[in-house]
Design an enzyme around this catalytic site. Structure first.
Site, PDB file in Angstrom:
ATOM      1  N   LYS A 115       1.922   2.313   4.468  1.00 56.96           N
ATOM      2  CA  LYS A 115       1.868   1.433   3.298  1.00 56.96           C
ATOM      3  C   LYS A 115       3.220   1.283   2.609  1.00 56.96           C
ATOM      4  CE  LYS A 115      -3.026   2.186   2.307  1.00 56.96           C
ATOM      5  NZ  LYS A 115      -4.030   2.655   1.325  1.00 56.96           N
ATOM      6  N   LYS A 198      -6.748  -5.616  12.212  1.00 61.70           N
ATOM      7  CA  LYS A 198      -8.012  -5.453  11.501  1.00 61.70           C
ATOM      8  C   LYS A 198      -8.300  -6.683  10.649  1.00 61.70           C
ATOM      9  CE  LYS A 198      -9.313  -1.687   9.499  1.00 61.70           C
ATOM     10  NZ  LYS A 198      -9.389  -0.481   8.640  1.00 61.70           N
ATOM     11  N   LYS A 201      -8.091  -9.075   4.002  1.00 59.29           N
ATOM     12  CA  LYS A 201      -7.932 -10.156   3.016  1.00 59.29           C
ATOM     13  C   LYS A 201      -6.489 -10.618   2.930  1.00 59.29           C
ATOM     14  CE  LYS A 201      -6.544  -8.082  -1.291  1.00 59.29           C
ATOM     15  NZ  LYS A 201      -6.601  -8.267  -2.733  1.00 59.29           N
TER      16      LYS A 201
END
Length: 335
Positions: A115, A198, A201
């Site tokens: 991240k 994956k 959004k």
């Protein structure tokens, strides 16, 4: 048996969120309740702060996830549904456990590296330290089992390590080391446009995901246009190991229909996607349409959702208080 799990309020919930977490929780709920156990599910709004988000967006996302969970079948009479921030014991225990966890353990957490990317020095301390908060989330309730996907197993292992070290350091058997419950039905739901990624959004293409608020026509159209290869389905699910798009669609069909991927392939063996995709689209509309409609209804009744979260948070706080006090006493903080 006490099962605890949370979901981060990212907003714009999609099929991957539903199949990977919420549907699993709904399926466990009745069995746990019938067995005399307890299930607790929370919106992890404190975790939502680890990366910058507008306060209004965080509030809206928290409400959206609560509505989605209720619409999907999380029953406040059978499970405790709450938002994390309304139970201050989560934050308090996390600080105490920060003094038990080791820096080396956190340095091994792969999700922080993923991240933060190349901006590790600019990442928030919360993004680095949130696995300790995750440990507090479950250890606080003497949790016996935690539903986790493969990408969260490392964090559960950290929670177990922290519990073991605390018990060893203070010569007690206070913190329970929870066991994982790994989903079998839908381990990973991938993008409809690129099965190497994956479903997310953050994908700029809305066609890459099925949003829980999509109308019936949008759901059907996205499945009709989902990327596939020209070959028909094989005889076994294992035949699809080198065909990621086909494998993804079969996995989705199986998860939505509560069947095994092998069973789905057996039914459609030898058929092309010209027949498989419409069947998948019809199934998705039948399963997701009622959830969407209930989410719309709940959105118009915010007071009811807020009341459920307040009640759940009060129940969770009552359960959390004794363990937090025992930890504080053990560490010499209460006189």
């Amino acid at each position: 048996m006490r099962v605890v799990s949370g979901i981060k309020p990212t907003g714009n919930l999609h099929l991957g969120n539903y199949l990977g977490a919420i549907k699993q929780w709904v399926g466990m709920q009745a069995d746990i309740d019938a067995a005399g156990g307890e299930s607790m599910y929370f919106i992890a709004d404190l975790h939502g702060l680890t990366e910058w988000i507008e306060p209004q967006a965080l509030h809206a996302n928290t409400f959206e996830i609560a509505a989605a969970m209720i619409a999907s079948g999380i029953d406040p009479k059978k499970s405790i549904l709450f938002n994390q921030a309304l139970v201050p014991a989560h934050s308090e225990l996390a600080w105490l456990l920060n003094n038990v966890a080791r820096v080396g353990w956190l340095n091994r957490m792969t999700q922080f590296k993923d991240k933060a990317g190349k901006n590790r020095e600019g990442a928030s301390v919360g993004l680095y330290d949130y696995p300790v908060l995750m440990a507090a989330d479950v250890l606080l309730y003497s949790t016996t089992h935690v539903p986790v996907g493969e990408d969260q197993k490392q964090h559960l292992e950290l929670a177990r390590d922290i519990a073991a070290k605390f018990n060893l350091d203070y010569g007690v058997e206070l913190l329970v080391q929870p066991e994982p419950l790994v989903s079998k039905e839908a381990p990973r739901i991938m993008s409809l446009r690129d099965a190497a990624s994956k479903m997310s959004k953050s994908n700029p293409s809305d066609a890459a995901r099925i949003n829980l608020i999509d109308d019936d026509e949008a759901i059907a159209q996205k499945f009709r246009k989902a990327k596939t290869d020209p070959e028909p389905l094989g005889e076994t699910f294992d035949d699809l190991k080198d065909r990621p798009e086909a494998k993804n669609l079969v996995t989705i069909f199986a998860a939505l229909s509560d069947r095994t991927p092998e069973d789905v392939v057996a039914e459609y063996a030898g058929q092309g996607f010209g027949s498989f995709k419409p069947a998948l689209a019809d199934l998705a509309v039948a399963k997701l349409g009622p959830i969407r409609d209930e989410m719309v209804r709940l959105t118009a009744d915010r007071a009811a959702v807020d009341a459920i979260l307040r009640d759940g948070s009060e129940r969770a706080a009552t359960l959390a208080a004794p363990l937090l006090r025992k930890v504080q006493e053990t560490m010499g903080l209460l006189i």
